[in-house]
Scaffold this motif. Structure first.
Motif, PDB file in Angstrom:
ATOM      1  N   ARG A 198       0.817  -1.215   0.000  1.00  0.00           N
ATOM      2  CA  ARG A 198       0.000   0.000   0.000  1.00  0.00           C
ATOM      3  C   ARG A 198       0.853   1.268   0.000  1.00  0.00           C
ATOM      4  N   PHE A 199       2.031   1.237   0.637  1.00  0.00           N
ATOM      5  CA  PHE A 199       2.888   2.422   0.679  1.00  0.00           C
ATOM      6  C   PHE A 199       4.014   2.382  -0.348  1.00  0.00           C
ATOM      7  N   ILE A 200       4.500   1.196  -0.709  1.00  0.00           N
ATOM      8  CA  ILE A 200       5.543   1.099  -1.735  1.00  0.00           C
ATOM      9  C   ILE A 200       5.067   1.722  -3.042  1.00  0.00           C
ATOM     10  N   PHE A 201       3.795   1.497  -3.363  1.00  0.00           N
ATOM     11  CA  PHE A 201       3.268   1.974  -4.647  1.00  0.00           C
ATOM     12  C   PHE A 201       2.512   3.294  -4.525  1.00  0.00           C
ATOM     13  N   ASP A 202       2.623   3.952  -3.388  1.00  0.00           N
ATOM     14  CA  ASP A 202       2.020   5.265  -3.197  1.00  0.00           C
ATOM     15  C   ASP A 202       2.990   6.321  -3.726  1.00  0.00           C
ATOM     16  N   SER A 203       2.578   7.081  -4.721  1.00  0.00           N
ATOM     17  CA  SER A 203       3.465   8.056  -5.371  1.00  0.00           C
ATOM     18  C   SER A 203       3.930   9.152  -4.424  1.00  0.00           C
ATOM     19  N   ARG A 204       3.273   9.333  -3.288  1.00  0.00           N
ATOM     20  CA  ARG A 204       3.653  10.378  -2.345  1.00  0.00           C
ATOM     21  C   ARG A 204       4.720   9.912  -1.355  1.00  0.00           C
ATOM     22  N   ASP A 205       4.937   8.616  -1.286  1.00  0.00           N
ATOM     23  CA  ASP A 205       5.843   8.049  -0.283  1.00  0.00           C
ATOM     24  C   ASP A 205       7.277   7.995  -0.805  1.00  0.00           C
ATOM     25  N   GLU A 206       8.248   8.070   0.114  1.00  0.00           N
ATOM     26  CA  GLU A 206       9.661   8.081  -0.278  1.00  0.00           C
ATOM     27  C   GLU A 206      10.471   6.976   0.398  1.00  0.00           C
ATOM     28  N   ALA A 207       9.798   5.989   0.953  1.00  0.00           N
ATOM     29  CA  ALA A 207      10.519   4.919   1.657  1.00  0.00           C
ATOM     30  C   ALA A 207      10.309   3.558   1.003  1.00  0.00           C
ATOM     31  N   GLY A 208       9.996   3.559  -0.289  1.00  0.00           N
ATOM     32  CA  GLY A 208       9.760   2.303  -0.992  1.00  0.00           C
ATOM     33  C   GLY A 208      10.963   1.377  -0.953  1.00  0.00           C
ATOM     34  N   GLU A 209      12.153   1.925  -1.204  1.00  0.00           N
ATOM     35  CA  GLU A 209      13.372   1.115  -1.195  1.00  0.00           C
ATOM     36  C   GLU A 209      13.611   0.493   0.173  1.00  0.00           C
ATOM     37  N   GLN A 210      13.364   1.253   1.206  1.00  0.00           N
ATOM     38  CA  GLN A 210      13.577   0.758   2.564  1.00  0.00           C
ATOM     39  C   GLN A 210      12.637  -0.406   2.878  1.00  0.00           C
ATOM     40  N   ARG A 211      11.378  -0.272   2.476  1.00  0.00           N
ATOM     41  CA  ARG A 211      10.427  -1.357   2.709  1.00  0.00           C
ATOM     42  C   ARG A 211      10.781  -2.594   1.889  1.00  0.00           C
ATOM     43  N   LEU A 212      11.223  -2.375   0.653  1.00  0.00           N
ATOM     44  CA  LEU A 212      11.603  -3.507  -0.180  1.00  0.00           C
ATOM     45  C   LEU A 212      12.768  -4.274   0.439  1.00  0.00           C
ATOM     46  N   GLU A 213      13.721  -3.565   1.012  1.00  0.00           N
ATOM     47  CA  GLU A 213      14.846  -4.236   1.657  1.00  0.00           C
ATOM     48  C   GLU A 213      14.393  -5.015   2.892  1.00  0.00           C
ATOM     49  N   ILE A 214      13.414  -4.484   3.612  1.00  0.00           N
ATOM     50  CA  ILE A 214      12.865  -5.206   4.760  1.00  0.00           C
ATOM     51  C   ILE A 214      12.234  -6.518   4.300  1.00  0.00           C
ATOM     52  N   LEU A 215      11.507  -6.480   3.196  1.00  0.00           N
ATOM     53  CA  LEU A 215      10.825  -7.667   2.686  1.00  0.00           C
ATOM     54  C   LEU A 215      11.753  -8.586   1.903  1.00  0.00           C
TER      55      LEU A 215
END
Length: 256
Positions: A198-215
């Motif tokens: 829900r947040f990785i693909f939110d265009s307003r968010d800037e922590a996609g890379e961080q979440r991907l590394e967690i997963l």
């Protein structure tokens, strides 16, 4: 195993055709009380109830009129809070959304706690491991820079990209239907991945890379075996397996 019968208290309400709308249904509930025994038992309750009512209504009837020690969670009773997820006839469902007539009331209806989480009493499980996985994926908007003076605008197309995964109500029906989670409680589980999506693909968010590394961890998204149990179990109709695959693809391509 004990059997108790509740007499109809509605004054013998009759339908317009003269036939009673009530049926006698047997609910076979898996009981567990650690203060009494280390073993769980199945206990039968017979009640007269309108089959158009919900399993939650039946549980209320049993608790209020037959056995006040029966323990389960519920709050809104309208499929929004997600607190009354349980296994009904072997499938994860919300008790407040499951009509008795839809689950073959001619046979005993089995009700038990969801799997993969420690049972505390009767139908109540310890949700802390589930919520810890949810917290670990940072389920909140992350941005940099100064606080804006107006709302962060987003196009309808950008919003649609993650619309499906905003529907999650954290009921744990998907995670507790996953055989990987049953065997290894360290796996993040479908619900945590859905909320990361829900947040990785939110265009307003800037922590996609961080979440991907967690997963990308050994207990992360790669543990999914694509059994579709999670998608089948979701009471909100979220395409859970599709969301997990999109997160996997984003990890490989770094495009999201």
């Amino acid at each position: 195993m004990s059997t108790e019968t509740l007499e109809k208290t509605e004054g013998g309400a009759q339908s317009a055709e003269g036939a009673s709308p009530y049926i006698t249904a047997t609910f076979r509930i898996r009981r567990f009380n650690p203060e009494i025994s280390a073993d769980a038992i199945w206990e039968d309750f017979q009640i007269e109830i309108d089959p158009k009512e919900r399993v939650l209504d039946a549980l209320h009837k049993i608790k209020w009129e037959l056995d006040g020690t029966l323990t389960f969670r519920r709050s809104c009773a309208h499929g929004i809070c997600g607190s009354d997820a349980m296994r009904i006839n072997g499938r994860n469902r919300l008790a407040c959304k499951t009509l008795i007539k839809d689950i073959n009331p001619e046979k005993p209806i089995t009700v038990e706690a969801i799997k993969g989480l420690t049972v505390l009493k009767d139908l109540v499980v310890d949700m802390e491991p589930f919520f810890q996985a949810y917290r670990d994926v940072m389920p909140f908007l992350v941005t940099t820079g100064n606080e804006p003076t107006r709302e962060r605008l987003q196009s309808a197309e950008d919003r649609e990209r993650f619309d499906d995964t905003t529907k999650c109500i954290l009921c744990a029906a998907c995670t507790s239907s996953c055989p990987v989670f049953w065997n290894d409680g360290q796996y993040f589980g479908p619900a945590a991945i859905v909320n990361a999506h829900r947040f990785i693909f939110d265009s307003r968010d800037e922590a996609g890379e961080q979440r991907l590394e967690i997963l990308n961890d050994k207990d992360g998204v790669w543990r999914c075996r694509t059994t579709f149990n999670c998608t089948d179990a979701c009471p909100r109709g979220i395409e859970v397996t599709k969301a997990i695959q999109e997160v996997k693809r984003a990890l490989i391509t770094r495009r999201y």
